[in-house]
Scaffold this motif. Structure first.
Motif, PDB file in Angstrom:
ATOM      1  N   MET A   1       0.708  -1.249  -0.218  1.00  0.00           N
ATOM      2  CA  MET A   1       0.376  -0.177  -0.093  1.00  0.00           C
ATOM      3  C   MET A   1       0.760   1.538  -0.466  1.00  0.00           C
ATOM      4  N   ARG A 314     -15.539  -2.065  -2.976  1.00  0.00           N
ATOM      5  CA  ARG A 314     -14.718  -0.766  -3.035  1.00  0.00           C
ATOM      6  C   ARG A 314     -14.121  -1.534  -1.213  1.00  0.00           C
ATOM      7  N   LYS A 327     -13.222   3.587   5.921  1.00  0.00           N
ATOM      8  CA  LYS A 327     -11.600   3.510   5.653  1.00  0.00           C
ATOM      9  C   LYS A 327     -11.324   4.416   4.983  1.00  0.00           C
ATOM     10  N   CYS A 328      -9.966   4.732   4.700  1.00  0.00           N
ATOM     11  CA  CYS A 328      -8.880   5.885   4.547  1.00  0.00           C
ATOM     12  C   CYS A 328      -9.687   6.138   3.484  1.00  0.00           C
ATOM     13  N   ALA A 329      -9.378   7.722   2.754  1.00  0.00           N
ATOM     14  CA  ALA A 329      -9.182   8.172   1.483  1.00  0.00           C
ATOM     15  C   ALA A 329      -9.026   9.149   1.628  1.00  0.00           C
ATOM     16  N   ARG A 331      -7.660   6.440  -2.549  1.00  0.00           N
ATOM     17  CA  ARG A 331      -6.593   5.432  -2.228  1.00  0.00           C
ATOM     18  C   ARG A 331      -5.470   6.402  -3.274  1.00  0.00           C
ATOM     19  N   SER A 333      -2.443   4.307  -5.736  1.00  0.00           N
ATOM     20  CA  SER A 333      -2.051   2.902  -6.488  1.00  0.00           C
ATOM     21  C   SER A 333      -0.746   3.575  -7.346  1.00  0.00           C
TER      22      SER A 333
END
Length: 334
Positions: A1, A314, A327-329, A331, A333
């Motif tokens: 991550m 998601r 959850k964390c936002a 994302r 990549s």
């Protein structure tokens, strides 16, 4: 991550609401966040407290103030949410801290800001958004202003704006070696969130009357409707093709003959839509419009939202200690 803030150290002074929210954002992005709490207090629990290292200090003691300064001297940023002048009286104001660490970014979170006639007075989210114009704009026609939880002041106009300011200042500090003070006021942030609405008003496209405009529930194609089971759907079919799909879906295509943006027709259109929507349950309407561009969504409660198919796919929520938390936002990549 990917953790974009890995290697950044933040000292957070324990507080309520927006400053802990800002600290949570930094921790979720990979920063090391050291929370300085009061000696003897219980460790905080819940989503806003996750991802921290916790240190208890009595800041009325000179040796504990010295320990705090030692931590700050090794940090990239500091965030605090006290009234103006409190940190200075503790010997931990910007001058004292940046004497130890010139590149330190000193983030200050208040409701009214560090200056101004209200700076030293008490207040809460509702007060801060009241003077920004945001609270007046939210609510039904002929109804009272509706409090939008504490999302607009504490978190949107507060914690988010503080995080953005600290990140911007960190980029400057890395390039110049010079830190700065970030004065984040919820009154300023809430007003900034209203930029588009103030723009609409300046252009003559927004009336200063609740529930009479495009985005405040006045438009029949951008509001909520009660279904047969007492639950609700949200309709957001602003664009003409989406509006046409929705009106055909509820069997009211004859109303497409009326100009969509003509306000004089809105009460009639809203009445017809409400009558149609009231004939089916919420989930029946969701199934009816599945896969379409009619912009229809179920209004989910806090128990339903984590289990919605899209949120589940998601991983928008995670289960911790038997409870769902967001959850964390965003994302990241490669």
């Amino acid at each position: 991550m990917i953790e974009p803030l890995k290697g950044v150290t933040v000292v957070e002074f324990a507080g309520l609401g927006p400053a802990p929210f800002c600290g949570m954002l930094f921790a979720q992005m990979g920063a090391r966040v050291i929370r300085i709490g009061r000696a003897g207090e219980a460790l905080p629990v819940g989503p806003l407290a996750r991802g921290r290292e916790h240190i208890a200090l009595d800041l009325k003691r000179a040796d504990d103030v010295a320990r705090a300064l030692d931590l700050i001297a090794q940090a990239d940023a500091l965030i605090e949410g006290f009234r103006p002048g409190v940190m200075e009286r503790l010997g931990l104001g910007p001058d004292a801290c940046r004497a130890r660490r010139p590149a330190l970014v000193y983030g200050r979170m208040t409701g009214w800001g560090q200056t101004g006639p209200l700076a030293q007075t008490a207040g809460h989210d509702i007060n801060y958004i009241a003077i920004s114009g945001a609270l007046h704009a939210i609510g039904l026609a002929d109804g009272e202003p509706v409090v939008p939880l504490n999302l607009v002041g504490d978190f949107g106009g507060g914690g988010m704006v503080l995080a953005f300011g600290v990140i911007a200042a960190l980029l400057r500090a890395r390039a110049s070696g010079e830190g700065c003070v970030v004065d984040a006021a919820m009154t300023d942030g809430a007003a900034m969130l209203m930029s588009m609405i103030y723009g609409f008003r300046a252009a003559g496209d927004w009336q200063d009357v609740r529930g009479s405009n495009l985005l405040d529930g006045g438009a029949p194609f951008y509001r909520t409707y009660r279904c047969a089971d007492g639950r609700w759907i949200a309709v957001g079919c602003i664009e003409p093709p989406f509006y046409a799909a929705f009106m055909k879906g509820i069997g009211a295509q004859d109303l497409l003959a009326l100009p969509q943006r003509e306000r004089t027709h809105w009460p009639l259109i809203a009445q017809r839509i409400a009558q149609a929507v009231a004939t089916r349950t919420r989930d029946a309407w969701v199934a009816r419009f599945e896969g379409s561009d009619a912009c229809v969504s179920p209004v989910l409660d806090l128990a339903e939202a984590p289990r919605h198919a899209h949120n589940a796919a998601r991983g928008a929520f995670v289960e911790q200690d038997g409870a769902w938390v967001p959850k964390c936002a965003p994302r990241f990549s490669a």
